[in-house]
Design an enzyme around this catalytic site. Structure first.
Site, PDB file in Angstrom:
ATOM      1  N   ASN A   8       0.872  -1.172   0.000  1.00 42.70           N
ATOM      2  CA  ASN A   8       0.000   0.000   0.000  1.00 42.70           C
ATOM      3  C   ASN A   8       0.910   1.223   0.000  1.00 42.70           C
ATOM      4  O   ASN A   8       1.493   1.569   1.026  1.00 42.70           O
ATOM      5  CB  ASN A   8      -0.883  -0.048   1.264  1.00 42.70           C
ATOM      6  CG  ASN A   8      -1.735   1.183   1.413  1.00 42.70           C
ATOM      7  OD1 ASN A   8      -1.792   2.046   0.530  1.00 42.70           O
ATOM      8  ND2 ASN A   8      -2.420   1.286   2.554  1.00 42.70           N
ATOM      9  N   TRP A   9       1.031   1.856  -1.168  1.00 43.66           N
ATOM     10  CA  TRP A   9       1.980   2.972  -1.301  1.00 43.66           C
ATOM     11  C   TRP A   9       1.415   4.275  -0.747  1.00 43.66           C
ATOM     12  O   TRP A   9       2.117   5.280  -0.709  1.00 43.66           O
ATOM     13  CB  TRP A   9       2.396   3.137  -2.762  1.00 43.66           C
ATOM     14  CG  TRP A   9       3.187   1.982  -3.316  1.00 43.66           C
ATOM     15  CD1 TRP A   9       3.606   0.873  -2.633  1.00 43.66           C
ATOM     16  CD2 TRP A   9       3.666   1.823  -4.651  1.00 43.66           C
ATOM     17  NE1 TRP A   9       4.312   0.035  -3.464  1.00 43.66           N
ATOM     18  CE2 TRP A   9       4.360   0.599  -4.723  1.00 43.66           C
ATOM     19  CE3 TRP A   9       3.574   2.588  -5.815  1.00 43.66           C
ATOM     20  CZ2 TRP A   9       4.965   0.135  -5.894  1.00 43.66           C
ATOM     21  CZ3 TRP A   9       4.159   2.130  -6.989  1.00 43.66           C
ATOM     22  CH2 TRP A   9       4.853   0.914  -7.029  1.00 43.66           C
ATOM     23  N   LYS A  10       0.162   4.262  -0.361  1.00 45.24           N
ATOM     24  CA  LYS A  10      -0.478   5.447   0.234  1.00 45.24           C
ATOM     25  C   LYS A  10      -0.212   6.679  -0.637  1.00 45.24           C
ATOM     26  O   LYS A  10      -0.189   6.578  -1.858  1.00 45.24           O
ATOM     27  CB  LYS A  10      -0.011   5.615   1.679  1.00 45.24           C
ATOM     28  CG  LYS A  10      -0.250   4.334   2.496  1.00 45.24           C
ATOM     29  CD  LYS A  10      -0.125   4.529   3.972  1.00 45.24           C
ATOM     30  CE  LYS A  10      -0.380   3.194   4.679  1.00 45.24           C
ATOM     31  NZ  LYS A  10      -0.355   3.296   6.123  1.00 45.24           N
ATOM     32  N   HIS A  93      -9.717   1.151   4.500  1.00 41.76           N
ATOM     33  CA  HIS A  93      -8.487   1.290   5.280  1.00 41.76           C
ATOM     34  C   HIS A  93      -8.769   2.224   6.457  1.00 41.76           C
ATOM     35  O   HIS A  93      -9.564   3.164   6.331  1.00 41.76           O
ATOM     36  CB  HIS A  93      -7.378   1.854   4.384  1.00 41.76           C
ATOM     37  CG  HIS A  93      -6.034   1.826   5.045  1.00 41.76           C
ATOM     38  ND1 HIS A  93      -5.661   2.757   5.982  1.00 41.76           N
ATOM     39  CD2 HIS A  93      -4.997   0.963   4.921  1.00 41.76           C
ATOM     40  CE1 HIS A  93      -4.438   2.466   6.407  1.00 41.76           C
ATOM     41  NE2 HIS A  93      -4.017   1.386   5.780  1.00 41.76           N
ATOM     42  N   GLU A  95      -7.190   4.601   7.606  1.00 45.10           N
ATOM     43  CA  GLU A  95      -6.949   6.030   7.309  1.00 45.10           C
ATOM     44  C   GLU A  95      -8.139   6.623   6.563  1.00 45.10           C
ATOM     45  O   GLU A  95      -8.419   7.815   6.689  1.00 45.10           O
ATOM     46  CB  GLU A  95      -5.635   6.175   6.521  1.00 45.10           C
ATOM     47  CG  GLU A  95      -4.433   5.939   7.431  1.00 45.10           C
ATOM     48  CD  GLU A  95      -3.172   5.430   6.753  1.00 45.10           C
ATOM     49  OE1 GLU A  95      -3.070   5.499   5.507  1.00 45.10           O
ATOM     50  OE2 GLU A  95      -2.275   4.958   7.479  1.00 45.10           O
ATOM     51  N   GLU A 160      -5.855  -5.086  10.297  1.00 43.54           N
ATOM     52  CA  GLU A 160      -4.815  -4.097  10.578  1.00 43.54           C
ATOM     53  C   GLU A 160      -5.155  -3.367  11.869  1.00 43.54           C
ATOM     54  O   GLU A 160      -5.951  -2.418  11.852  1.00 43.54           O
ATOM     55  CB  GLU A 160      -4.740  -3.071   9.437  1.00 43.54           C
ATOM     56  CG  GLU A 160      -4.383  -3.668   8.099  1.00 43.54           C
ATOM     57  CD  GLU A 160      -3.759  -2.625   7.183  1.00 43.54           C
ATOM     58  OE1 GLU A 160      -2.621  -2.863   6.744  1.00 43.54           O
ATOM     59  OE2 GLU A 160      -4.378  -1.587   6.927  1.00 43.54           O
ATOM     60  N   GLY A 166       2.047   2.070  10.772  1.00 47.04           N
ATOM     61  CA  GLY A 166       3.017   3.156  10.645  1.00 47.04           C
ATOM     62  C   GLY A 166       3.683   3.540  11.955  1.00 47.04           C
ATOM     63  O   GLY A 166       4.327   4.585  12.054  1.00 47.04           O
ATOM     64  N   SER A 205       2.956  -2.386  10.353  1.00 52.14           N
ATOM     65  CA  SER A 205       4.399  -2.436  10.589  1.00 52.14           C
ATOM     66  C   SER A 205       5.027  -3.782  10.224  1.00 52.14           C
ATOM     67  O   SER A 205       5.952  -4.247  10.893  1.00 52.14           O
ATOM     68  CB  SER A 205       4.725  -2.063  12.041  1.00 52.14           C
ATOM     69  OG  SER A 205       4.290  -0.743  12.312  1.00 52.14           O
ATOM     70  N   GLY A 226       2.680  -1.272   4.333  1.00 51.80           N
ATOM     71  CA  GLY A 226       2.731   0.153   4.021  1.00 51.80           C
ATOM     72  C   GLY A 226       4.164   0.603   3.810  1.00 51.80           C
ATOM     73  O   GLY A 226       4.749   0.402   2.743  1.00 51.80           O
ATOM     74  N   GLY A 227       4.755   1.191   4.858  1.00 53.36           N
ATOM     75  CA  GLY A 227       6.095   1.787   4.748  1.00 53.36           C
ATOM     76  C   GLY A 227       7.131   0.893   4.078  1.00 53.36           C
ATOM     77  O   GLY A 227       7.872   1.351   3.199  1.00 53.36           O
TER      78      GLY A 227
HETATM   79  P1  PGA Z   1       2.531   0.104   7.702  1.00 55.19           P
HETATM   80  O1  PGA Z   1       1.098   0.351   7.015  1.00 55.19           O
HETATM   81  O2  PGA Z   1       3.081  -1.164   7.135  1.00 55.19           O
HETATM   82  O3  PGA Z   1       3.348   1.326   7.322  1.00 55.19           O
HETATM   83  O4  PGA Z   1       2.283   0.011   9.173  1.00 55.19           O
HETATM   84  C1  PGA Z   1       0.227  -0.710   6.775  1.00 55.19           C
HETATM   85  C2  PGA Z   1      -1.038  -0.208   6.140  1.00 55.19           C
HETATM   86  O5  PGA Z   1      -1.500   0.887   6.490  1.00 55.19           O
HETATM   87  O6  PGA Z   1      -1.620  -0.881   5.266  1.00 55.19           O
END
Ligand code: PGA
Length: 245
Positions: A8-10, A93, A95, A160, A166, A205, A226-227
């Site tokens: 997930n490149w956000k 998600h 977010e 999640e 994050g 994470s 994500g990251g």
């Molecule tokens: P993260 O994000 O790996 O940076 O914790 C995961 C996500 O939001 O899908």
């Protein structure tokens, strides 16, 4: 079923960086047991899809509107994502739920729209830190599953925990095992036999250093990253830790 490793490149990368990242991942993706997916911002889906054409890596979006088309300024319809080369879409998600007030009902409508457009939805669920501190994690996730998934459900779930996204904090292996077993039970209770095969990704994470132990937990069908998905070496290391199923 092979485990799915989804990036997930956000809201990261300009177009050139997104294409380079996709090419870096594709270059190391052959012969892996896992299924690989990257989800750039919608604006880059077409360019990334072109860069990944003929590779072992699929492309997805990070959200879509619940309507097929219409007067929705700034929104993106599921058929548009499909048309741009996406085969998947992340929905609900945390977010989006937090920053855009998305409810379970809206996520369910978006999921229906995605499936109708030929996209495979990845529906995210997970409790906040406060909810976990209050011992409500299973109750919250049970309600999210009941409210966010249409019946029948042809897609993937991502568990999640919001407090792990994050933050560098990962749920313990025991927490992940407990939550994934609970989600599996809920899926079977709500969807019968079909609930047995739905893949349940873990997200929050995930990185090269913890991927192997997380991916070995029963009922973990892959990872939503994500990251760590923004670095091809890191993402491919996670993918190599995945199992063929
Ligand atoms: P993260 O994000 O790996 O940076 O914790 C995961 C996500 O939001 O899908």
């Amino acid at each position: 079923m092979p485990q799915l490793i989804a990036g997930n490149w956000k809201m990261h990368c300009l177009a050139e960086q997104a294409v380079a990242l996709a090419q870096g991942i594709a270059a190391g993706a052959h012969g892996l047991a896992a299924e690989l997916l990257v989800c750039p911002t919608a604006l880059h889906v077409a360019a990334v899809a072109r860069a990944l054409h003929g590779s072992a890596v699929a492309v997805g979006g990070q959200d879509c509107h619940q309507s097929r088309q219409g007067a929705h300024t700034g929104d993106i319809a599921a058929p548009m994502l499909r048309d741009a080369g996406a085969g998947w879409v992340i929905l609900g998600h945390s977010e989006r739920r937090q920053n855009h007030g998305e409810t379970d009902e809206l996520v369910r409508e978006k999921t229906l729209a995605a499936v109708e457009a030929g996209l495979i939805p990845i529906v995210c669920v997970g409790e906040t830190g406060d909810q976990r501190a209050g011992g409500q994690e299973t109750e919250v996730v049970g309600w999210q599953i009941a409210g966010s998934l249409p019946k029948p459900f042809a897609g993937v779930i991502a568990y999640e925990p919001v407090w792990a996204i994050g933050t560098g904090k990962t749920a313990t292996e025991e927490d992940v095992a407990t939550m994934h077993a609970f989600i599996r039970e809920e899926l079977q209770r709500q969807f019968g036999n079909a609930g047995q095969t739905v893949r349940i990704l873990y997200g929050g994470s995930v990185k090269a250093a913890n991927a192997a132990s997380l991916l070995a937990i029963p009922n973990v069908g892959g990872a939503l990253v994500g990251g760590a998905s923004l670095d091809p070496t890191e993402f491919l290391t996670i993918a190599r830790a995945a199992q063929a199923g």
